[in-house]
Design a protein around this motif. Structure first.
Motif, short mmCIF file in Angstrom:
data_model
loop_
_atom_site.label_atom_id
_atom_site.label_comp_id
_atom_site.label_asym_id
_atom_site.label_seq_id
_atom_site.Cartn_x
_atom_site.Cartn_y
_atom_site.Cartn_z
N PRO A 1 -9.52 -21.69 -23.60
CA PRO A 1 -10.26 -20.63 -24.28
C PRO A 1 -9.39 -19.42 -24.60
N VAL A 2 -9.71 -18.74 -25.69
CA VAL A 2 -9.06 -17.48 -26.06
C VAL A 2 -10.13 -16.51 -26.55
N VAL A 3 -9.79 -15.23 -26.53
CA VAL A 3 -10.70 -14.16 -26.97
C VAL A 3 -9.96 -13.26 -27.94
N GLY A 4 -10.64 -12.78 -28.97
CA GLY A 4 -10.03 -11.84 -29.90
C GLY A 4 -11.02 -11.39 -30.96
N ASP A 5 -10.73 -10.28 -31.58
CA ASP A 5 -11.55 -9.77 -32.68
C ASP A 5 -11.04 -10.40 -33.97
N TRP A 6 -11.71 -11.47 -34.42
CA TRP A 6 -11.21 -12.24 -35.57
C TRP A 6 -11.58 -11.60 -36.90
N ASP A 7 -12.52 -10.66 -36.93
CA ASP A 7 -12.93 -10.08 -38.22
C ASP A 7 -12.76 -8.57 -38.29
N GLY A 8 -12.19 -7.93 -37.26
CA GLY A 8 -11.89 -6.51 -37.31
C GLY A 8 -13.09 -5.61 -37.26
N ASP A 9 -14.20 -6.07 -36.64
CA ASP A 9 -15.40 -5.24 -36.57
C ASP A 9 -15.49 -4.45 -35.28
N GLY A 10 -14.45 -4.51 -34.44
CA GLY A 10 -14.46 -3.79 -33.18
C GLY A 10 -15.11 -4.52 -32.04
N LYS A 11 -15.57 -5.76 -32.27
CA LYS A 11 -16.19 -6.57 -31.23
C LYS A 11 -15.42 -7.88 -31.10
N ASP A 12 -15.12 -8.27 -29.87
CA ASP A 12 -14.34 -9.49 -29.65
C ASP A 12 -15.19 -10.74 -29.86
#
Length: 454
Positions: A239-250
């Motif tokens: 698993p990985v985590v990240g903000d893929w769309d730049g909305d400030g939420k991971d």
């Protein structure tokens, strides 16, 4: 050539089996080579080619040899020696950071190797938007169609099986051994991550186990009816985590065996909305059309009495090989977290967010075999730094030059067997280092004495 040594070879768009020193290749695969041919760690076998196919990005690499990297003065009391490792057949689990990264050790997590024979690796990234709908292309389902976790047994999940030790000091202030806060939040066979899933500037804790995600959305260090559950992946995925769309939420994602129709999805994927991504095509924040998407979905449910949603995967990439560990980070401070890989001290960073390994990407050498990668914004500038965890010793590339030098921060936190996680747990814009220890993890006699002595 003279002055060079063999380095990692990676398969391209049509799969294949790269021959590398750390890869375990089944004998019958080598028997298919012509008699007397020695691949000598420089071969890519079984590239899948049908009539009219065109395979790209089958890459071989060699590296120039030179002097040993500079060792910082005043090293910590624990010698900086690599942890002995057995090379994995595929990749193995052990989670590192809210942004992603994995330890080459299966003592925690129980991840098993997927079938061999050249199955490629894919990234599947899903935008979850704090449990809110994704748009018209989402495919919704009713909760009763999901058999694993019903509303009745939602709160029966035991999250008392692991301990987090979070530093109360920033990396720039940390002395040799930092003071920590301890929280109980973990599960058997679970892997720890952290991320800001509701956009409030504070990272929440989460656990991943065999394809299921448990996010502590209300940050009370408990699994309860106000939290977020998701299903994406399997026991063979990391698993990985990240903000893929730049909305400030991971958001969430996995790295593992490819799915059906992945090659089609990869070919058409426009990449992430990174400022440096120049790929054209559909808008990069719109979910894919069903005919262009991978043959798989992500399910999520926010709150135990909420509505479950089942939706298409937003982004599918091929980046990295079977023995590389996935990591993610915001490499340019634009608010979008991109992907990357780590192996034996070599980092490959998708600098432009297109999900493809190109000459635009950075390749750095920071660390050595046995190190665990850590990614975090340790100085609050919005750009994440690289770091390594070496059996309880942290080394942060403080000046982001990709070289171990006297400006890098070295400190002690945790012991061998712990899993490092970096996250902004107090909302000050700077990530704090932490370690996760599953209950039942065995410490050595000396380490037990130290803990009892406080």
């Amino acid at each position: 050539p003279a002055g060079y040594q063999d380095h990692v070879d990676t398969e391209g768009t049509n799969q294949g089996i790269p021959i590398n020193p750390t890869d375990s290749i089944e004998p019958f695969v080598l028997y298919t080579l012509a008699s007397g041919v020695d691949p000598a760690n420089d071969a890519i076998l079984r590239i899948a080619l049908n009539w009219g196919d065109h395979a790209e990005r089958n890459n071989f690499s060699e590296i120039a040899t030179g002097s040993d990297p500079f060792v910082p003065p005043n090293p910590p009391s624990t010698p900086l020696t690599p942890v002995p490792q057995t090379p994995p057949t595929f990749f193995a689990g052990g989670l590192l950071r809210g942004g992603g990264g994995f330890a080459p050790d299966v003592s925690i997590g129980g991840l098993s190797a997927p079938p061999s024979g050249g199955v490629g690796c894919s990234w599947h990234l899903s935008i979850i938007n704090a449990g809110a709908p994704r748009g018209e292309r989402g495919v919704t389902t009713q909760w009763q169609n999901i058999s694993y976790l019903s509303e009745a047994n939602w709160e029966s999940v035991d999250m008392t099986r692991g301990v987090w030790m979070i530093s109360q000091q920033q990396p720039g202030e940390i002395q040799s051994v930092p003071e920590t806060r301890e929280f109980t939040y973990g599960m058997d066979q679970g892997l720890p991550l952290a991320g800001d899933f509701n956009g409030d500037g504070v990272d929440e804790l989460l656990m991943y186990a065999n394809g299921f995600w448990y996010v502590d959305m209300n940050s009370n260090m408990k699994w309860d009816g106000e939290d977020l559950w998701a299903e994406l992946g399997s026991e063979n995925d990391l698993p990985v985590v990240g903000d893929w769309d730049g909305d400030g939420k991971d958001d969430i994602g996995i790295y593992g065996p490819q799915w059906a129709n992945d090659l089609r999805a990869i070919e058409l994927d426009p990449g992430l909305p990174d400022l440096a991504n120049e790929l054209t095509g559909e808008a990069k924040n719109i979910p894919p059309r069903k005919e262009n998407a991978a043959d798989g979905t992500r399910t999520l449910k926010y709150r135990s009495n909420g509505q479950a949603r089942n939706e298409l995967i937003d982004h599918v990439f091929r980046y990295g090989g079977q023995t590389e560990q996935p990591i993610t980070g915001d490499w340019n401070g634009d608010g979008v977290r991109n992907i990357g890989t780590f192996k034996d001290g070599t980092w490959k960073l998708d600098s432009d967010g297109d999900g493809r390994l190109t000459t635009h990407d950075r390749v750095l050498h920071f660390g050595q075999q046995g190190d665990l990668p850590v990614v975090g914004d340790f100085d609050g500038d919005g750009i994440e730094q690289l770091g390594i965890f070496r059996a309880g010793t942290w080394i942060i590339d403080s000046n982001s030059n990709g070289v171990l030098d006297q400006t890098d921060k070295v400190f002690e936190l945790g012991v061998e067997g712990d899993l490092p996680v970096a996250g902004d747990f107090d909302g000050d814009g700077i990530d704090e280092p932490s370690v996760y220890r599953a209950k039942g993890t065995q410490l050595t006699g000396d380490e037990t004495d130290l803990r009892e002595a406080g």
